[in-house]
Motif scaffolding. Structure first.
Motif, PDB file in Angstrom:
ATOM      1  N   SER A 105      -6.711  49.133  87.473  1.00  0.00           N
ATOM      2  CA  SER A 105      -7.353  48.036  87.223  1.00  0.00           C
ATOM      3  C   SER A 105      -6.109  46.831  86.519  1.00  0.00           C
ATOM      4  CB  SER A 105      -8.450  48.021  86.474  1.00  0.00           C
ATOM      5  OG  SER A 105      -8.162  48.288  84.820  1.00  0.00           O
ATOM      6  N   ILE A 106      -6.615  45.756  86.341  1.00  0.00           N
ATOM      7  CA  ILE A 106      -5.788  44.505  85.725  1.00  0.00           C
ATOM      8  C   ILE A 106      -5.455  45.017  84.411  1.00  0.00           C
ATOM      9  CG2 ILE A 106      -5.692  42.190  85.225  1.00  0.00           C
ATOM     10  CD1 ILE A 106      -5.000  42.462  88.283  1.00  0.00           C
ATOM     11  N   ARG A 107      -6.705  45.548  83.904  1.00  0.00           N
ATOM     12  CA  ARG A 107      -6.660  45.768  82.418  1.00  0.00           C
ATOM     13  C   ARG A 107      -5.579  47.183  82.220  1.00  0.00           C
ATOM     14  NH1 ARG A 107      -5.575  44.908  77.586  1.00  0.00           N
ATOM     15  NH2 ARG A 107      -6.596  46.098  76.058  1.00  0.00           N
ATOM     16  N   ASP A 108      -5.634  48.059  83.047  1.00  0.00           N
ATOM     17  CA  ASP A 108      -4.636  49.197  83.014  1.00  0.00           C
ATOM     18  C   ASP A 108      -3.183  48.693  82.918  1.00  0.00           C
ATOM     19  OD1 ASP A 108      -6.866  50.830  83.405  1.00  0.00           O
ATOM     20  OD2 ASP A 108      -6.449  51.184  85.463  1.00  0.00           O
ATOM     21  N   VAL A 109      -2.984  47.685  83.791  1.00  0.00           N
ATOM     22  CA  VAL A 109      -1.512  47.284  84.087  1.00  0.00           C
ATOM     23  C   VAL A 109      -1.327  46.327  82.892  1.00  0.00           C
ATOM     24  CG1 VAL A 109      -0.085  45.485  85.194  1.00  0.00           C
ATOM     25  CG2 VAL A 109      -1.745  47.167  86.578  1.00  0.00           C
ATOM     26  N   GLU A 110      -2.189  45.787  82.370  1.00  0.00           N
ATOM     27  CA  GLU A 110      -2.005  45.050  80.934  1.00  0.00           C
ATOM     28  C   GLU A 110      -1.599  46.131  79.835  1.00  0.00           C
ATOM     29  OE1 GLU A 110      -5.422  42.703  80.278  1.00  0.00           O
ATOM     30  OE2 GLU A 110      -4.769  41.017  81.525  1.00  0.00           O
ATOM     31  N   VAL A 111      -2.374  47.059  79.860  1.00  0.00           N
ATOM     32  CA  VAL A 111      -1.976  47.916  78.646  1.00  0.00           C
ATOM     33  C   VAL A 111      -0.792  48.714  78.733  1.00  0.00           C
ATOM     34  CG1 VAL A 111      -2.826  50.501  77.851  1.00  0.00           C
ATOM     35  CG2 VAL A 111      -4.484  48.568  78.396  1.00  0.00           C
ATOM     36  N   ILE A 112      -0.225  49.038  80.353  1.00  0.00           N
ATOM     37  CA  ILE A 112       0.688  49.459  80.365  1.00  0.00           C
ATOM     38  C   ILE A 112       2.205  48.547  79.838  1.00  0.00           C
ATOM     39  CG2 ILE A 112       2.553  50.192  82.254  1.00  0.00           C
ATOM     40  CD1 ILE A 112      -0.077  51.374  83.744  1.00  0.00           C
ATOM     41  N   GLU A 113       1.877  47.236  80.304  1.00  0.00           N
ATOM     42  CA  GLU A 113       2.903  46.205  80.271  1.00  0.00           C
ATOM     43  C   GLU A 113       3.109  46.214  78.587  1.00  0.00           C
ATOM     44  OE1 GLU A 113       3.876  41.943  81.633  1.00  0.00           O
ATOM     45  OE2 GLU A 113       1.906  42.360  81.979  1.00  0.00           O
ATOM     46  N   SER A 114       1.959  45.905  77.892  1.00  0.00           N
ATOM     47  CA  SER A 114       1.964  46.114  76.402  1.00  0.00           C
ATOM     48  C   SER A 114       2.699  47.270  75.832  1.00  0.00           C
ATOM     49  CB  SER A 114       0.674  45.796  75.863  1.00  0.00           C
ATOM     50  OG  SER A 114       0.579  45.871  74.586  1.00  0.00           O
ATOM     51  N   ALA A 115       2.272  48.361  76.339  1.00  0.00           N
ATOM     52  CA  ALA A 115       2.937  49.479  75.642  1.00  0.00           C
ATOM     53  C   ALA A 115       4.642  49.458  76.070  1.00  0.00           C
ATOM     54  CB  ALA A 115       2.527  50.739  76.320  1.00  0.00           C
ATOM     55  N   LEU A 116       5.004  48.835  77.151  1.00  0.00           N
ATOM     56  CA  LEU A 116       6.366  48.704  77.470  1.00  0.00           C
ATOM     57  C   LEU A 116       7.023  47.982  76.527  1.00  0.00           C
ATOM     58  CD1 LEU A 116       6.265  49.182  81.403  1.00  0.00           C
ATOM     59  CD2 LEU A 116       7.255  51.095  79.754  1.00  0.00           C
ATOM     60  N   ILE A 134       7.035  44.556  87.473  1.00  0.00           N
ATOM     61  CA  ILE A 134       5.424  44.260  87.201  1.00  0.00           C
ATOM     62  C   ILE A 134       5.470  42.736  87.275  1.00  0.00           C
ATOM     63  CG2 ILE A 134       3.746  44.186  85.451  1.00  0.00           C
ATOM     64  CD1 ILE A 134       4.702  47.084  84.608  1.00  0.00           C
ATOM     65  N   HIS A 135       6.160  41.974  86.539  1.00  0.00           N
ATOM     66  CA  HIS A 135       6.079  40.407  86.533  1.00  0.00           C
ATOM     67  C   HIS A 135       6.133  39.955  87.926  1.00  0.00           C
ATOM     68  CE1 HIS A 135       6.747  36.270  85.059  1.00  0.00           C
ATOM     69  NE2 HIS A 135       7.665  36.353  86.037  1.00  0.00           N
ATOM     70  N   ASN A 136       7.200  40.461  88.632  1.00  0.00           N
ATOM     71  CA  ASN A 136       7.169  39.944  90.160  1.00  0.00           C
ATOM     72  C   ASN A 136       6.097  40.199  91.100  1.00  0.00           C
ATOM     73  OD1 ASN A 136       9.796  39.068  89.419  1.00  0.00           O
ATOM     74  ND2 ASN A 136      10.907  40.444  89.944  1.00  0.00           N
ATOM     75  N   GLN A 137       5.319  41.142  90.683  1.00  0.00           N
ATOM     76  CA  GLN A 137       4.189  41.424  91.577  1.00  0.00           C
ATOM     77  C   GLN A 137       2.918  40.543  91.243  1.00  0.00           C
ATOM     78  OE1 GLN A 137       3.426  45.620  92.445  1.00  0.00           O
ATOM     79  NE2 GLN A 137       5.500  46.012  91.763  1.00  0.00           N
ATOM     80  N   LYS A 138       2.940  40.114  90.014  1.00  0.00           N
ATOM     81  CA  LYS A 138       1.761  39.151  89.872  1.00  0.00           C
ATOM     82  C   LYS A 138       1.536  37.930  90.705  1.00  0.00           C
ATOM     83  CE  LYS A 138       1.885  40.195  84.838  1.00  0.00           C
ATOM     84  NZ  LYS A 138       2.008  40.062  83.467  1.00  0.00           N
TER      85      LYS A 138
END
Length: 73
Positions: free
Chosen positions: A10-21, A55-59
C-alpha cells in the motif's frame, strides 16, 4: 523455488519503508560525520540513497486541474 517478483504494497507501506530508510541513512550519515569511513558503511549509505531515489522516481506527482497549487505538509 523462484523469488517473488511481484509485491502488493500500500502507499502507507511504502511511506513506512521510506521513513525507515531515511532514519537509517541519518544514523549512517552521523557515523560517517563522526569519522567512521569504513568501505562497508559508505557502500550501505550509497545503496540506501540509491533505493530512496528509485522510490522517489516512481512516485506520480499530481497537480490540481485548475492550476492552483496548494502547499501542504
Amino acid at each position: 523455488m523462484k523469488p517473488n517478483k511481484q509485491f502488493e504494497l500500500s502507499i502507507r507501506d511504502v511511506e513506512v519503508i521510506e521513513s525507515a530508510l531515511r532514519a537509517k541513512a541519518g544514523r549512517r550519515g552521523l557515523s560517517i560525520a563522526q569519522g567512521d569511513t569504513s568501505p562497508q558503511l559508505k557502500e550501505e549509505m550509497n545503496e540506501i540513497q540509491e533505493l530512496l531515489g528509485r522510490i522517489h522516481n516512481q512516485k506520480v506527482w499530481y497537480s490540481p486541474k485548475d492550476g492552483k497549487f496548494q502547499g501542504g505538509g
